[in-house]
Design an enzyme around this catalytic site. Structure first.
Site, PDB file in Angstrom:
ATOM      1  N   ASP A  45       0.842  -1.198   0.000  1.00 16.86           N
ATOM      2  CA  ASP A  45       0.000   0.000   0.000  1.00 16.86           C
ATOM      3  C   ASP A  45       0.876   1.246   0.000  1.00 16.86           C
ATOM      4  O   ASP A  45       1.642   1.481   0.934  1.00 16.86           O
ATOM      5  CB  ASP A  45      -0.904  -0.002   1.239  1.00 16.86           C
ATOM      6  CG  ASP A  45      -1.801   1.220   1.298  1.00 16.86           C
ATOM      7  OD1 ASP A  45      -2.965   1.099   0.877  1.00 16.86           O
ATOM      8  OD2 ASP A  45      -1.346   2.292   1.758  1.00 16.86           O
ATOM      9  N   TYR A  50       3.027  10.024  -0.547  1.00 18.87           N
ATOM     10  CA  TYR A  50       4.127   9.441   0.214  1.00 18.87           C
ATOM     11  C   TYR A  50       5.473   9.701  -0.465  1.00 18.87           C
ATOM     12  O   TYR A  50       6.521   9.590   0.195  1.00 18.87           O
ATOM     13  CB  TYR A  50       3.955   7.927   0.375  1.00 18.87           C
ATOM     14  CG  TYR A  50       2.732   7.474   1.120  1.00 18.87           C
ATOM     15  CD1 TYR A  50       1.895   8.366   1.795  1.00 18.87           C
ATOM     16  CD2 TYR A  50       2.383   6.120   1.141  1.00 18.87           C
ATOM     17  CE1 TYR A  50       0.764   7.928   2.453  1.00 18.87           C
ATOM     18  CE2 TYR A  50       1.264   5.678   1.818  1.00 18.87           C
ATOM     19  CZ  TYR A  50       0.440   6.577   2.458  1.00 18.87           C
ATOM     20  OH  TYR A  50      -0.677   6.139   3.107  1.00 18.87           O
ATOM     21  N   LYS A  75      -3.009   5.888  -4.138  1.00 14.89           N
ATOM     22  CA  LYS A  75      -4.095   6.831  -3.815  1.00 14.89           C
ATOM     23  C   LYS A  75      -3.849   8.174  -4.480  1.00 14.89           C
ATOM     24  O   LYS A  75      -2.691   8.609  -4.600  1.00 14.89           O
ATOM     25  CB  LYS A  75      -4.183   7.040  -2.297  1.00 14.89           C
ATOM     26  CG  LYS A  75      -4.114   5.759  -1.471  1.00 14.89           C
ATOM     27  CD  LYS A  75      -4.094   6.030   0.017  1.00 14.89           C
ATOM     28  CE  LYS A  75      -3.739   4.795   0.808  1.00 14.89           C
ATOM     29  NZ  LYS A  75      -2.296   4.473   0.773  1.00 14.89           N
ATOM     30  N   HIS A 108      -7.670   9.565  -1.497  1.00 12.97           N
ATOM     31  CA  HIS A 108      -6.939   9.537  -0.234  1.00 12.97           C
ATOM     32  C   HIS A 108      -7.714  10.181   0.917  1.00 12.97           C
ATOM     33  O   HIS A 108      -7.701   9.675   2.045  1.00 12.97           O
ATOM     34  CB  HIS A 108      -5.581  10.218  -0.415  1.00 12.97           C
ATOM     35  CG  HIS A 108      -4.540   9.757   0.537  1.00 12.97           C
ATOM     36  ND1 HIS A 108      -3.201   9.727   0.232  1.00 12.97           N
ATOM     37  CD2 HIS A 108      -4.622   9.279   1.803  1.00 12.97           C
ATOM     38  CE1 HIS A 108      -2.519   9.258   1.265  1.00 12.97           C
ATOM     39  NE2 HIS A 108      -3.355   8.987   2.230  1.00 12.97           N
TER      40      HIS A 108
END
Length: 274
Positions: A45, A50, A75, A108
């Protein structure tokens, strides 16, 4: 080691236990994901925000694991919400991940002040209809956000990924998910370690000769949730997947249930617009 799967509402199956890479720097992500794949994880994931999709993408071909054995989630970030910008963001994520198809793509956050998540969802519906992603879902959606989305959409979210751990059990969200056949996926399943010192968790861990983290992950799994613990330490990566050799009793599950205390570690979805 065989990880059980969850059958999502569109018929796609997803490993119930996966590996998260939130807050892992890109230059450390490749090694962490490689270690996780060696340990037996098959679900990874990540997310655009990120900044480590490329790190995930570097690890996948070197693993020697067939693409059909892997389940990769990413996401769309709040600043990319909207129909056209979501499609562009998806293309960028896919390129960084070095994939031709994504297994799961999530919104998200609802980012309610932007009020774009319905347009964003239309883009996700297009992506799944074109076969570019196998399943679509949401993250951090409260019941009101879910109800509005469902009323305006043709495709039901397969997953709602939310902060959920013994100190924040998000029961209203979990109930709304269940009412619509949406799988609940827990991020921050260990509350960033905050629940691992609870006496109840420590006592149960001692009785089984396992770690407090293993008790909390087992609690999640026995309640049917998808869970994505994160670590960059090889021993903990291995420990977090070694949770299938014991089973908690109803009394032990209830003891962990009793730790609910609104212990949120992240922002509230009604207030966060990123």
């Amino acid at each position: 080691m065989s990880i059980p799967s969850i059958s999502l509402n569109n018929g796609v199956t997803m490993p119930q236990l996966g590996f998260g890479v939130f807050q892992v720097p890109d230059d450390e992500t490749t090694a962490a994901v490689a270690e996780a794949l060696r340990a037996g994880y098959r679900s990874i994931d990540t997310a655009a925000v990120y900044g480590n999709e490329a790190g995930v993408g570097r690890a996948l071909p070197d693993s020697g694991i067939g693409r059909d054995e892997l389940f990769i989630t990413s996401k769309v970030w709040n600043s990319d919400q909207g129909y056209d910008s979501t499609l562009r963001a998806f293309d960028e994520s896919l390129s960084k991940l070095r994939l031709e198809q994504l297994d799961m793509y999530l919104i998200h956050w609802p980012a309610p002040a932007q009020d774009l998540y319905l347009d964003t969802w239309r883009a996700l519906e297009r992506l799944v209809s074109e076969g570019r992603v196998r399943a679509i879902g949401v993250s951090n959606f409260e019941p009101a956000h879910l109800e509005r989305l469902i009323a305006a959409s043709d495709v039901l979210p397969a997953v709602n990924q939310v902060e959920l751990h013994p100190a924040l059990q998000n029961r209203a969200v979990a109930a709304a998910n269940a009412a619509h056949g949406i799988a609940t996926e827990a991020w921050s399943p260990l509350a960033q370690g905050a629940v691992l010192r609870d006496p109840a968790v420590l006592a149960i861990a001692h009785s089984y000769g396992v770690s407090p983290a293993q008790i909390v992950l087992r609690w999640h799994l026995q309640q049917g949730r998808i869970v994505i613990p994160k670590s960059v330490t090889a021993s903990r990566i291995a420990e977090n997947i070694d949770v299938f050799g014991f089973e908690l009793s109803n009394d032990e599950l209830a003891a962990v249930d009793a730790l609910d205390r609104d212990g949120r570690t992240g922002p509230h979805p009604d207030e966060f617009n990123g």
